[in-house]
Design an enzyme around this catalytic site. Sequence first.
Site, PDB file in Angstrom:
ATOM      1  N   GLU A  88       0.823  -1.211   0.000  1.00 17.97           N
ATOM      2  CA  GLU A  88       0.000   0.000   0.000  1.00 17.97           C
ATOM      3  C   GLU A  88       0.854   1.256   0.000  1.00 17.97           C
ATOM      4  OE1 GLU A  88      -2.986  -0.238  -0.768  1.00 17.97           O
ATOM      5  OE2 GLU A  88      -3.131  -2.400  -0.459  1.00 17.97           O
TER       6      GLU A  88
ATOM      7  N   TYR B  77     -12.870  -5.716 -12.692  1.00 16.91           N
ATOM      8  CA  TYR B  77     -11.794  -6.371 -13.434  1.00 16.91           C
ATOM      9  C   TYR B  77     -12.297  -7.059 -14.705  1.00 16.91           C
ATOM     10  CZ  TYR B  77      -8.145  -5.572  -9.988  1.00 16.91           C
ATOM     11  OH  TYR B  77      -7.219  -4.984  -9.171  1.00 16.91           O
TER      12      TYR B  77
END
Length: 406
Positions: free
Chosen positions: A186, A323
């Site tokens: 992250e 996706y």
Amino acid sequence: MAPDVQTVISLLEMLREKSMPAAQAELENLKKFAKSEGFNDEIALWDVPYWSERLREKKYEFEEEQLRQYFPFEGVLTGLFSLAERLFSIHIVAADGEAEVWHKDVRFFKIYDKRTDSQEPIAAFFLDPFSRPSEKRGGAWMDKCVGKSKVYKRIPVAYLICNGSPPLDDKPSLMTFREVETLFHEFGHGLQHMLTTIEHAGATGVNNIEWDAIELPSQFMENWCYDKQTLNSFAKHYITNEPIPNELFEKVKAAKNFHSGLAMIRQLYFGILDLTLHSTYDPVSEVSPFDVQQQIAARYTVIPPLQEDRFLCSFSHIFAGGYAAGYYSYKWAEVMSADAFAAFEENDLNNEEKVRETGLKFRDTVLSYGGGKHPSEVYRLFRGKDPTPEALLRHSGLLQQQQQQQ
């Protein structure tokens, strides 16, 4: 970033050819292990996770709890910041109290550019590191708090949200190795938002970056968790301050590639299935999506799914997760991130001058341009070439397995 469907299919097919022999060998080895443990039935799909975990335990002989003791949160955070300062010539300073936060655990930091004499920060970020199940959803993510703007004279500010293990009684937060990887991951996303030099909102930071390139900085940062010098800088026992034993570190590295062939073909199977359904499948034909699934599974699995399998009905990534026609981007970005890390390996990870030089080049290209240039052009500016999958195959241990089988 990928120019067309055929280019993606060619990559997935090549990776299948390289990884399928390893996956088949891993399954055969798993069958032998299960039989040695008294399991005499034919291994079915639902048996694989159980026996894989038993084999992993026996082969590497370490427990997550044993590993946690070397990853106190504050030490990991210090190590992560030191790595970022070393690679990208930045200075990260705690600025708690200078911005309002939504929970007492949330931290606030400012980033300064060490390449200039300016006393003004170039970016900032909030870090919310610990799990709070009653008020915080699971997972981990980076999001934009403020985008860089020339017009409004704003510096970029990011949210970094994780769900790590919180402190317990008199014990500090002790992280699992997966939580360490997640934090590095992250932070990689955050760096691309915060170190951007593009000042126009539509292309600054992570804006306008194509889906199959967005994971490059995050997956790139994960590689450093397996670099001995980097890990030794922060992996220290929370009581004795002793560094992580080399034997344990080597087991962690080896465990990373456990059943890497099976893991590879699983992701390739999902990617090619998604791409086929969104490119060549004709929904008005007599062929159902489940027929397509079975056809692809015949080439991309070592144990075919049952005829009654309805996995597609729960494949939420491509129907509800953003996706659709893009699941391949996980593997595409892995190829890029492995190839990017290989640039450091080729220049010698122990050569500090070269590491810093390559890190600055990564900052001035991948982390700088955001969506201001096409990802392929940005990558070539960093690497001097297009990414190739050799580094990924090597990092996954598949290249070594292939050489041993020849």
